[in-house]
Scaffold this motif. Structure first.
Motif, PDB file in Angstrom:
ATOM      1  N   GLU A 165       0.855  -1.182   0.000  1.00 32.78           N
ATOM      2  CA  GLU A 165       0.000   0.000   0.000  1.00 32.78           C
ATOM      3  C   GLU A 165       0.893   1.235   0.000  1.00 32.78           C
ATOM      4  OE1 GLU A 165      -3.316   2.121  -0.439  1.00 32.78           O
ATOM      5  OE2 GLU A 165      -3.347  -0.088  -0.289  1.00 32.78           O
ATOM      6  N   GLN A 166       0.760   2.068  -1.021  1.00 32.33           N
ATOM      7  CA  GLN A 166       1.694   3.151  -1.286  1.00 32.33           C
ATOM      8  C   GLN A 166       1.900   4.066  -0.077  1.00 32.33           C
ATOM      9  OE1 GLN A 166       2.988   3.455  -4.587  1.00 32.33           O
ATOM     10  NE2 GLN A 166       4.424   4.981  -3.871  1.00 32.33           N
ATOM     11  N   GLU A 168       1.141   3.678   3.010  1.00 35.71           N
ATOM     12  CA  GLU A 168       1.563   3.006   4.242  1.00 35.71           C
ATOM     13  C   GLU A 168       3.061   2.750   4.272  1.00 35.71           C
ATOM     14  OE1 GLU A 168      -2.675   0.658   4.989  1.00 35.71           O
ATOM     15  OE2 GLU A 168      -0.854  -0.481   4.521  1.00 35.71           O
ATOM     16  N   GLY A 195       3.919  -0.250  -5.827  1.00 34.99           N
ATOM     17  CA  GLY A 195       2.876  -0.144  -4.817  1.00 34.99           C
ATOM     18  C   GLY A 195       1.495  -0.040  -5.431  1.00 34.99           C
ATOM     19  N   HIS A 197      -2.581   1.885  -4.761  1.00 34.38           N
ATOM     20  CA  HIS A 197      -3.522   2.712  -4.018  1.00 34.38           C
ATOM     21  C   HIS A 197      -4.823   1.908  -3.968  1.00 34.38           C
ATOM     22  CE1 HIS A 197      -0.910   6.226  -3.979  1.00 34.38           C
ATOM     23  NE2 HIS A 197      -0.683   6.029  -5.261  1.00 34.38           N
ATOM     24  N   MET A 198      -4.896   1.060  -2.979  1.00 32.84           N
ATOM     25  CA  MET A 198      -6.012   0.136  -2.798  1.00 32.84           C
ATOM     26  C   MET A 198      -6.072  -0.892  -3.923  1.00 32.84           C
ATOM     27  SD  MET A 198      -9.942   0.875  -1.650  1.00 32.84           S
ATOM     28  CE  MET A 198      -9.313   1.661  -0.181  1.00 32.84           C
ATOM     29  N   ASN A 199      -6.687  -0.525  -5.071  1.00 29.45           N
ATOM     30  CA  ASN A 199      -6.832  -1.501  -6.155  1.00 29.45           C
ATOM     31  C   ASN A 199      -6.346  -0.983  -7.501  1.00 29.45           C
ATOM     32  OD1 ASN A 199      -8.909   0.349  -6.273  1.00 29.45           O
ATOM     33  ND2 ASN A 199     -10.459  -1.126  -6.925  1.00 29.45           N
ATOM     34  N   GLY A 227      -1.224  -3.398   2.503  1.00 35.10           N
ATOM     35  CA  GLY A 227      -1.584  -3.713   1.136  1.00 35.10           C
ATOM     36  C   GLY A 227      -1.909  -5.196   1.118  1.00 35.10           C
ATOM     37  N   CYS A 258      -2.195  -2.319   8.826  1.00 36.18           N
ATOM     38  CA  CYS A 258      -3.163  -2.826   7.848  1.00 36.18           C
ATOM     39  C   CYS A 258      -3.086  -4.358   7.741  1.00 36.18           C
ATOM     40  CB  CYS A 258      -2.926  -2.140   6.499  1.00 36.18           C
ATOM     41  SG  CYS A 258      -4.298  -2.328   5.332  1.00 36.18           S
ATOM     42  N   TRP A 278      -6.029  -4.360   9.799  1.00 39.88           N
ATOM     43  CA  TRP A 278      -7.209  -4.166   8.972  1.00 39.88           C
ATOM     44  C   TRP A 278      -8.296  -5.125   9.459  1.00 39.88           C
ATOM     45  CZ3 TRP A 278      -8.628  -0.376   6.018  1.00 39.88           C
ATOM     46  CH2 TRP A 278      -9.681  -0.538   5.120  1.00 39.88           C
ATOM     47  N   GLY A 308      -4.924   0.817   9.538  1.00 43.36           N
ATOM     48  CA  GLY A 308      -4.874   1.075   8.102  1.00 43.36           C
ATOM     49  C   GLY A 308      -4.526   2.512   7.782  1.00 43.36           C
ATOM     50  N   PRO A 309      -4.708   2.916   6.507  1.00 40.31           N
ATOM     51  CA  PRO A 309      -4.301   4.254   6.059  1.00 40.31           C
ATOM     52  C   PRO A 309      -4.894   5.390   6.877  1.00 40.31           C
ATOM     53  CG  PRO A 309      -4.907   2.877   4.185  1.00 40.31           C
ATOM     54  CD  PRO A 309      -5.290   2.119   5.411  1.00 40.31           C
TER      55      PRO A 309
END
Length: 386
Positions: A165-166, A168, A195, A197-199, A227, A258, A278, A308-309
């Motif tokens: 995850e970018q 994080e 990385g 960003h979520m998906n 991530g 996360c 998470w 998480g983020p």
């Protein structure tokens, strides 16, 4: 890592340039009657006799000469950071002495023989020694400033793989480096890892060494970002699991956010430990023997974990404090039971998963439209010209 060394090196070089320049001009005024004599000596030594800098300088002084003089001190700043940064643990005095001796060795062993006599002839013995003293003092002050940062001299390993995850990884990593930590990204292969960003794909981060090349004894702390792809790759690697276990056995601080605690679970270090993560991996934490907490930051001995983020600011502050501490920190008496199981996924996560791909498509469409418009204007301009 390299970017931090370059930035600090340039700052050190600026300090060295200012200190050495001021000292050279002062000693020149005392010994030669002119504040420009020392700079003249270095600048004319290159033998480039072209346009003069100004009437204050001798005829042989050139802009290139002044640039090389300044550039040499900037380069020394880079060399100091790259080669002598480790002396910050031993204090500014050691750093200053080594830097001053390094400047002398550079003059004696690296510079052409026809440069140094010219400099010393115009500066005199006192001025020459003053230059080395200024170099050492500037380096000592820079080292002392670096040593005052909370994590100066600390070595931090970041375990990450494709699909981290970018935010994080990058936000805590920058914060750790800003506090003086020497941070290395350790992964399953060489090169760069990408990385998310979520998906959707994010930026890339360079790997410093592979897990096979990394020795837990070389690091003071460990950080595992999240991530959902990254920790799934990591947890399947036995060298990764053994690295985590070695850090835990040594009682060294371990931070994770996360989905990162997946790696801790697979490494077998969560037995009777309290962990935030998470919400989707709550059952994995419990099945690994841990107690899951739905809180922004949870400290338990050498572990500090987060959900998480949304908790990155609090988590980043906590890991800096944890990594700087001489002894493990436990925030408070921890409850015996896990937090209740979530009844639905976080709303912000569902919204992000739906919106981010659309935002990427809009961005791509605007980019294509801009390129088409520029192309159209270029054709129109060419027609007018022809």
């Amino acid at each position: 890592m390299m970017g931090g060394i370059v930035t600090r090196g340039l700052l050190t070089g600026v300090a060295l340039t200012a200190a050495s320049g001021a000292t050279m001009m002062t000693s020149s005024a005392i010994e030669r009657g002119s504040p420009w004599a020392g700079l003249n000596a270095m600048a004319t030594a290159i033998g480039l006799r072209r346009r003069r800098v100004s009437d204050s300088f001798e005829a042989g002084v050139t802009p290139i000469g002044i640039a090389l003089l300044t550039g040499g001190l900037l380069a020394w700043g880079l060399a100091y950071q790259g080669a002598l940064a480790g002396t910050a643990r031993r204090g500014g005095i050691v750093s200053g002495v080594l830097s001053g001796l390094g400047g002398y060795a550079f003059d004696e062993l690296v510079l052409p023989r026809w440069v140094v006599p010219n400099f010393r002839r115009k500066m005199g013995f006192g001025g020459t020694m003053a230059k080395y003293v200024a170099l050492g003092l500037a380096s000592a002050l820079m080292a002392r400033q670096g040593a005052e940062r909370k994590l100066a001299g600390r070595r931090v390993a970041i375990l990450a793989a494709e699909g981290f995850e970018q935010l994080e990884l990058t936000i805590p990593m920058r914060a750790l480096r800003a506090e003086g930590a020497h941070v290395e990204v350790i992964s399953l292969r060489h090169g760069k890892i990408t990385g998310v960003h979520m998906n959707i794909p994010g930026g890339r981060v360079r790997v410093d060494r592979t897990i096979e090349e990394a020795d837990p004894a070389d690091y003071d702390a460990l950080f595992i970002p999240g991530g959902f792809i990254n920790p799934d790759f990591l947890r399947q690697s036995e060298p990764v699991r053994e690295f985590v276990r070695a850090m835990d056995r040594a009682g060294k601080p371990i931070a994770s956010i996360c989905h990162g605690p997946w790696v801790l679970a697979s490494s077998g270090v969560l037995q009777e430990r309290h962990v935030a993560s998470w919400p989707g991996i709550r059952d994995d934490v419990i099945n690994a023997g841990g107690t899951w907490r739905d809180e922004p930051v949870v400290r338990d001995g050498n572990l500090v974990t987060s959900r998480g983020p949304q908790d990155i600011p609090a988590f980043t502050a906590a890991i800096i404090e944890q990594f700087a501490a001489k002894d493990p920190l436990t925030e408070r008496a921890l409850p015996a039971a896990s937090s209740p199981e979530p009844t639905e996924p976080p709303t912000i996560a569902l919204a992000g998963a739906a919106v981010l791909p659309k935002a990427v498509r809009v961005k791509r469409g605007l980019g294509n439209l801009a390129m088409f418009a520029v192309g159209g204007l270029a054709v129109f301009a060419l027609r007018k010209l022809l």
